[in-house]
Design an enzyme around this catalytic site. Sequence first.
Site, PDB file in Angstrom:
ATOM      1  N   CYS A 270     -30.154  13.181  20.116  1.00 29.00           N
ATOM      2  CA  CYS A 270     -31.471  13.698  19.722  1.00 29.00           C
ATOM      3  C   CYS A 270     -31.369  15.198  19.430  1.00 29.00           C
ATOM      4  O   CYS A 270     -30.971  15.976  20.300  1.00 29.00           O
ATOM      5  CB  CYS A 270     -32.500  13.454  20.818  1.00 29.00           C
ATOM      6  SG  CYS A 270     -34.159  14.066  20.389  1.00 29.00           S
TER       7      CYS A 270
ATOM      8  N   LYS B 132     -24.992   7.110  22.043  1.00 26.91           N
ATOM      9  CA  LYS B 132     -25.201   7.498  20.653  1.00 26.91           C
ATOM     10  C   LYS B 132     -24.968   8.988  20.539  1.00 26.91           C
ATOM     11  O   LYS B 132     -25.512   9.769  21.328  1.00 26.91           O
ATOM     12  CB  LYS B 132     -26.605   7.148  20.177  1.00 26.91           C
ATOM     13  CG  LYS B 132     -26.818   7.489  18.705  1.00 26.91           C
ATOM     14  CD  LYS B 132     -28.229   7.265  18.237  1.00 26.91           C
ATOM     15  CE  LYS B 132     -28.360   7.729  16.782  1.00 26.91           C
ATOM     16  NZ  LYS B 132     -29.747   7.689  16.303  1.00 26.91           N
TER      17      LYS B 132
ATOM     18  N   HIS C 102     -24.038   8.910  14.650  1.00 30.31           N
ATOM     19  CA  HIS C 102     -24.877   9.426  13.571  1.00 30.31           C
ATOM     20  C   HIS C 102     -24.065  10.480  12.833  1.00 30.31           C
ATOM     21  O   HIS C 102     -23.644  11.464  13.431  1.00 30.31           O
ATOM     22  CB  HIS C 102     -26.156  10.039  14.149  1.00 30.31           C
ATOM     23  CG  HIS C 102     -27.156  10.423  13.100  1.00 30.31           C
ATOM     24  ND1 HIS C 102     -28.444   9.949  13.107  1.00 30.31           N
ATOM     25  CD2 HIS C 102     -27.051  11.218  12.007  1.00 30.31           C
ATOM     26  CE1 HIS C 102     -29.095  10.443  12.061  1.00 30.31           C
ATOM     27  NE2 HIS C 102     -28.268  11.224  11.388  1.00 30.31           N
TER      28      HIS C 102
ATOM     29  N   ASN D 148     -24.499   5.157  11.705  1.00 32.00           N
ATOM     30  CA  ASN D 148     -25.904   5.529  11.550  1.00 32.00           C
ATOM     31  C   ASN D 148     -26.019   6.646  10.518  1.00 32.00           C
ATOM     32  O   ASN D 148     -25.285   7.620  10.577  1.00 32.00           O
ATOM     33  CB  ASN D 148     -26.465   5.972  12.898  1.00 32.00           C
ATOM     34  CG  ASN D 148     -27.962   6.223  12.883  1.00 32.00           C
ATOM     35  OD1 ASN D 148     -28.474   6.987  13.678  1.00 32.00           O
ATOM     36  ND2 ASN D 148     -28.680   5.582  11.982  1.00 32.00           N
TER      37      ASN D 148
ATOM     38  N   ALA E 242     -33.263   3.328  11.476  1.00 35.19           N
ATOM     39  CA  ALA E 242     -34.450   3.721  12.237  1.00 35.19           C
ATOM     40  C   ALA E 242     -35.607   4.000  11.300  1.00 35.19           C
ATOM     41  O   ALA E 242     -36.517   3.190  11.155  1.00 35.19           O
ATOM     42  CB  ALA E 242     -34.143   4.952  13.093  1.00 35.19           C
TER      43      ALA E 242
END
Length: 319
Positions: free
Chosen positions: A73, A112, A140, A173, A197
């Site tokens: 995040c 992640k 990601h 991702n 997402a």
Amino acid sequence: MLCRKFGAEAAYTPMLHSRIFSENEKYRREEFTTCKEDRPLFVQFCANDPDILLEAARRVEPHCDYVDINLGCPQRIARRGYYGAFLMDNLQLVKSLVEKLAINLNVPVSCKIRVFPKLEDTINYARMLEEAGCSLLAVHGRTRDEKDGKKFRADWKAIKAVKNALRIPVLANGNIRHMDDVKTCLEETSADGVLSAETLLENPALFAGFRTAEWVDDGEASNKDGLLDQADLVVEYLKLCERYPVPWRMIRSHVHKMLGEWFRIHPQVREDLNAQSRLTFEFLHDMVNRLRELGVRIPLYLKEKDSHVQGVSEDGLAN
């Protein structure tokens, strides 16, 4: 559940705050909602304290297939709370979080991450996570500073390098807008699956081969047998919400995303929705009918659905 119907083979919960989850029963009750059909399921936590993370993880362990640590995040709230991608500056703490869960849980631990600017640092990071006990890694392909997905393309080459360096499964991702992207990503990264997402918020049928008008060609637009009405998806979503209750703020957010194109055509309907301090299913069903009466039709177009992919619904679409 809607994404699962249309091809997502696993789903992540919304990111749960491990400390609040451990301390607050109301937070647990409202933020973690699932059902027996909601499997395979990743329960995702943010954390910066191994003991608190373990306490939270033990509460969900009987109801999921993976406990996931969100180390990717990049938002300001993550900076303030010292979690997510901002733990990339403290890899010893990250290692201790993974080890704590891997040693003490009966379900596997997944993580992640985002990539570092230097590929070597990313590979070393991924190897450290694997050695600490991570059983599945989602990568990601953007750095912590590359928050704008429309401005920065995800680095699939970095994901491929991570996949080649590890023994555990790796999910890719970034840059996933429709099924052609899924196939290309799998080919270029050799990943074991693909996450989506933001795109799924607008198009929950992505993994069934459907795409929005932005990404279709003339042949698809003329294929009347390959159309899926967005209104029908919204109605199906609302019925699922009645069957599996979730907080109204989640429903409001999802409806806004799914009806975004309609609202651009008829902004007064969006304004009516925003004016509702308390929502009801009756109001939302009436709103969809109102849009239909206005003559709006926002179809999704079927490109193809003959390819088997490991699609994963990410970040708050598990319901």
